[in-house]
Design a protein around this motif. Structure first.
Motif, PDB file in Angstrom:
ATOM      1  N   LEU A 188       0.826  -1.207   0.000  1.00 48.65           N
ATOM      2  CA  LEU A 188       0.000   0.000   0.000  1.00 48.65           C
ATOM      3  C   LEU A 188       0.863   1.261   0.000  1.00 48.65           C
ATOM      4  CD1 LEU A 188      -2.801  -1.090   2.475  1.00 48.65           C
ATOM      5  CD2 LEU A 188      -2.947  -0.954  -0.028  1.00 48.65           C
ATOM      6  N   ASP A 205       0.836   4.104  -2.849  1.00 51.00           N
ATOM      7  CA  ASP A 205       0.743   5.544  -2.552  1.00 51.00           C
ATOM      8  C   ASP A 205       1.887   6.307  -3.202  1.00 51.00           C
ATOM      9  OD1 ASP A 205      -1.529   5.063  -1.024  1.00 51.00           O
ATOM     10  OD2 ASP A 205      -0.461   5.131   0.894  1.00 51.00           O
ATOM     11  N   ARG A 246      -7.821   2.751  -2.340  1.00 51.26           N
ATOM     12  CA  ARG A 246      -6.686   3.482  -2.921  1.00 51.26           C
ATOM     13  C   ARG A 246      -6.866   3.650  -4.433  1.00 51.26           C
ATOM     14  NH1 ARG A 246      -4.500   2.443   1.855  1.00 51.26           N
ATOM     15  NH2 ARG A 246      -2.519   3.304   2.460  1.00 51.26           N
TER      16      ARG A 246
END
Length: 194
Positions: free
Chosen positions: A56, A60, A124
């Motif tokens: 993750l 990002d 996301r």
């Protein structure tokens, strides 16, 4: 006394991003990360958390590195529609390249691999798509205000259509050996902006 890190966490995150982007989440083991990053398993966990948390963070990082360029491209003063056309054509050209067949788009890859069963990753992906749609909408609304886009056109619906087309060309570009396939699709979508 705390030990000093013997590696650069920023460089390690970038290296993890590249590995996950190339291989995907499931096909990348912690042992692969240890070997690729050149740091121990304990250091990975202490610095980044679990494999999922590292993934993750890499996602990002990817989104942060891609979005600023799009903001700049779509926010230039002057006519807005040429910038939108340029972005769509660039996405199609990138999707039709041999590099795209190897890696594709990290966000799109995540949507396909993890989106259906990983709510955190799906959020996301959705956030990235929301940003892209908003950028496209703002540009198309500006184009309409400047008389470049007919008043009867719906800038929000057009932005959503372009988002879906852009993601679609990224998926098709990963497997297709014919760049004309994605290029023609992009051009057909652009024909709706007149």
């Amino acid at each position: 006394m705390a030990r000093t890190k013997e590696f650069d966490p920023d460089a390690a995150l970038q290296s993890a991003l590249e590995l996950f982007w190339r291989r995907g989440y499931e096909a990348t083991s912690v042992a692969d990360l240890v070997e690729h990053l050149g740091i121990g398993r304990a250091s990975i966990y202490a610095t980044f958390g679990s494999k999922h948390e590292l993934y993750l963070k890499a996602l990002d990082r990817y989104a942060e590195s891609v979005d600023p360029g799009l903001v700049e491209e779509l926010s230039r003063p002057g006519p807005a529609l040429p910038a939108v056309r340029e972005v769509v054509r660039r996405f199609a050209a990138e999707a039709g390249s041999s590099e795209a067949r190897r890696a594709g788009c990290f966000v799109t890859n995540t949507a396909a691999e993890l989106g259906p069963h990983d709510e955190v990753a799906a959020r996301r992906v959705q956030s990235s798509w929301d940003r892209l749609e908003t950028l496209l909408y703002a540009s198309l609304a500006r184009a309409q205000a400047q008389g470049e886009l007919p008043v009867e056109r719906d800038p929000r619906a057009l932005a959503r259509m372009l988002l879906v087309v852009l993601q679609g060309v990224r998926v098709v570009g990963k497997a297709s050996t014919d760049p004309a396939r994605v290029r023609d699709a992009a051009e057909q979508a652009l024909s709706l902006l007149t």
